[in-house]
Design an enzyme around this catalytic site. Structure first.
Site, PDB file in Angstrom:
ATOM      1  N   ASN A 125       0.825  -1.208   0.000  1.00  0.00           N
ATOM      2  CA  ASN A 125       0.000   0.000   0.000  1.00  0.00           C
ATOM      3  C   ASN A 125       0.856   1.255   0.000  1.00  0.00           C
ATOM      4  OD1 ASN A 125      -2.379   1.449   0.007  1.00  0.00           O
ATOM      5  ND2 ASN A 125      -2.614   1.395   2.220  1.00  0.00           N
ATOM      6  N   ARG A 130       8.216   6.562  -2.916  1.00  0.00           N
ATOM      7  CA  ARG A 130       8.349   6.527  -1.457  1.00  0.00           C
ATOM      8  C   ARG A 130       9.029   5.239  -0.995  1.00  0.00           C
ATOM      9  NH1 ARG A 130       4.010   5.674   2.906  1.00  0.00           N
ATOM     10  NH2 ARG A 130       5.183   6.091   4.800  1.00  0.00           N
ATOM     11  N   ARG A 179       4.413   0.205   8.894  1.00  0.00           N
ATOM     12  CA  ARG A 179       5.291  -0.904   8.545  1.00  0.00           C
ATOM     13  C   ARG A 179       6.462  -1.028   9.528  1.00  0.00           C
ATOM     14  NH1 ARG A 179       4.003   2.355   4.858  1.00  0.00           N
ATOM     15  NH2 ARG A 179       2.531   1.746   3.231  1.00  0.00           N
ATOM     16  N   LYS A 221       0.574 -11.285  -1.715  1.00  0.00           N
ATOM     17  CA  LYS A 221       1.258 -10.484  -2.727  1.00  0.00           C
ATOM     18  C   LYS A 221       2.746 -10.323  -2.414  1.00  0.00           C
ATOM     19  CE  LYS A 221       2.476  -6.966  -5.378  1.00  0.00           C
ATOM     20  NZ  LYS A 221       3.733  -6.622  -4.686  1.00  0.00           N
ATOM     21  N   PRO A 238       2.561 -12.665  -8.624  1.00  0.00           N
ATOM     22  CA  PRO A 238       2.093 -11.609  -7.710  1.00  0.00           C
ATOM     23  C   PRO A 238       0.880 -10.866  -8.274  1.00  0.00           C
ATOM     24  CG  PRO A 238       4.471 -11.465  -8.092  1.00  0.00           C
ATOM     25  CD  PRO A 238       3.918 -12.428  -9.098  1.00  0.00           C
ATOM     26  N   ASP A 240      -1.265  -7.654  -7.795  1.00  0.00           N
ATOM     27  CA  ASP A 240      -1.360  -6.341  -7.155  1.00  0.00           C
ATOM     28  C   ASP A 240      -2.422  -5.524  -7.869  1.00  0.00           C
ATOM     29  OD1 ASP A 240      -0.247  -4.888  -9.467  1.00  0.00           O
ATOM     30  OD2 ASP A 240       1.510  -6.063  -9.010  1.00  0.00           O
TER      31      ASP A 240
END
Length: 296
Positions: A125, A130, A179, A221, A238, A240
């Site tokens: 997310n 970033r 996180r 994922k 994966p 996403d």
DNA sequence: ACCCAGGGTCGTC
DNA sequence: GACGACCCTGGG
């Protein structure tokens, strides 16, 4: 692929199956950046490397033959014949034919599993600029400092033990957000159970996924990305946000059930899931407007 | 100013 | 299984 020494560099002869932009912009790695039109730099495997794209060849700047053989041969998956791979992937579906043409220079990097694990926990997310920034900050705070051939200060990705010096509070201060807890927990777990962590390299795809899912912050994922980019498991796919759009738009797969999606993928891409996903991801992300408009 | 998405996962119901 | 919350940043 043929490689030889030229001055301080290694020259790798290539065709259309080693294109820097494709390799480094297809979302599999976060520590490589363009310097100019034809050059990328990055830090991987504890080393700084600069790559230059020339006519029918890639220049590995300031690289010895030993480094090339010990590090980069495997990292860049140079023993895999991508022209054969691309042919087989293209044959699976017309869209994959287009996607392969578009990302013809993609290669699946064989990255350090630990770095991949933490990097993709951070990716959840989150957006790519970033993610890159956070990984850089992590390296600067906890990795080993070294000076590259240009005299610049660089930092390796921190080892599990080095990351145990990071408290959750410190990680939050650095901008990791929620996180922080995941990174902290995983670093503690891995460094305290190092033998069983190392044992992961011996597991098959099914066993490995099960083991990875036990780590805090690792869902389907992230586990899939770690398996594909860190453990070289080509039979994982994966899913996403981008790929979900692709599946709906081009493959008429709309189920939200992971098991159903998984079965559908396996039926269509069996054995080539990983590489097929990368071509689709790169193709989709670079054509985001067209896809977005296509969804009602 | 406000909302939303970005390589999702966790906790809860 | 479905749903909302979640650090933070940039773009509409």
């Amino acid at each position: 692929m043929r490689a030889y020494v030229e001055g301080n560099d290694i020259i790798l002869k290539v065709k259309d199956d080693f294109i820097l932009k494709h390799i480094f912009e297809c979302g599999q790695c976060f520590r490589w950046n363009p310097i100019d039109e034809v050059t990328y730099e990055g830090i991987a495997m504890g080393h700084y490397l600069q790559l230059k794209e020339e006519v029918n060849q890639i220049r590995f700047l300031d690289t010895t033959l030993k480094q090339f053989n010990d590090l980069w041969l495997l990292y860049f998956d140079l023993n895999t014949d991508y022209s054969d791979l691309k042919e087989r992937v293209s044959a699976l579906h017309p869209v994959l034919g287009e996607a392969v043409d578009f990302g013809s220079g993609i290669r699946i990097l064989k990255q350090d599993p630990w770095e991949t694990l933490i990097s993709f926990i951070i990716s959840a997310n989150n957006n790519i600029p970033r993610i890159k920034m956070l990984i850089r900050k992590l390296a600067e705070a906890f990795g080993d400092q070294f000076i590259n051939n240009k005299g610049e200060v660089c930092y390796t990705f921190p080892s599990p033990v080095q990351l145990t010096f990071a408290t959750e509070e410190k990680l939050r201060e650095m901008g990791m957000g929620y996180r922080a807890k995941y990174i902290y927990e995983v670093a503690q777990k891995v460094s305290h159970e190092y033998d069983s962590y190392n044992h992961l390299t011996n597991l098959n795809t099914v066993e490995l996924e099960k083991a990875l899912l036990k780590y805090m912050g690792v869902g389907p994922k992230v586990a899939s990305c770690v398996m594909l980019f860190g453990y070289g498991k080509m039979d994982t796919f994966p899913v996403d946000t981008w790929i979900r759009k692709v599946l709906i738009e081009w493959f008429a797969i709309e189920s939200t059930r992971p098991t159903e999606v998984r079965e559908a993928i396996k039926r269509r891409f069996s054995g080539l899931e990983g590489i097929a996903q990368q071509y689709l991801f790169y193709y989709a992300r670079e054509h985001k407007l067209e896809i977005g408009q296509g969804i009602k």
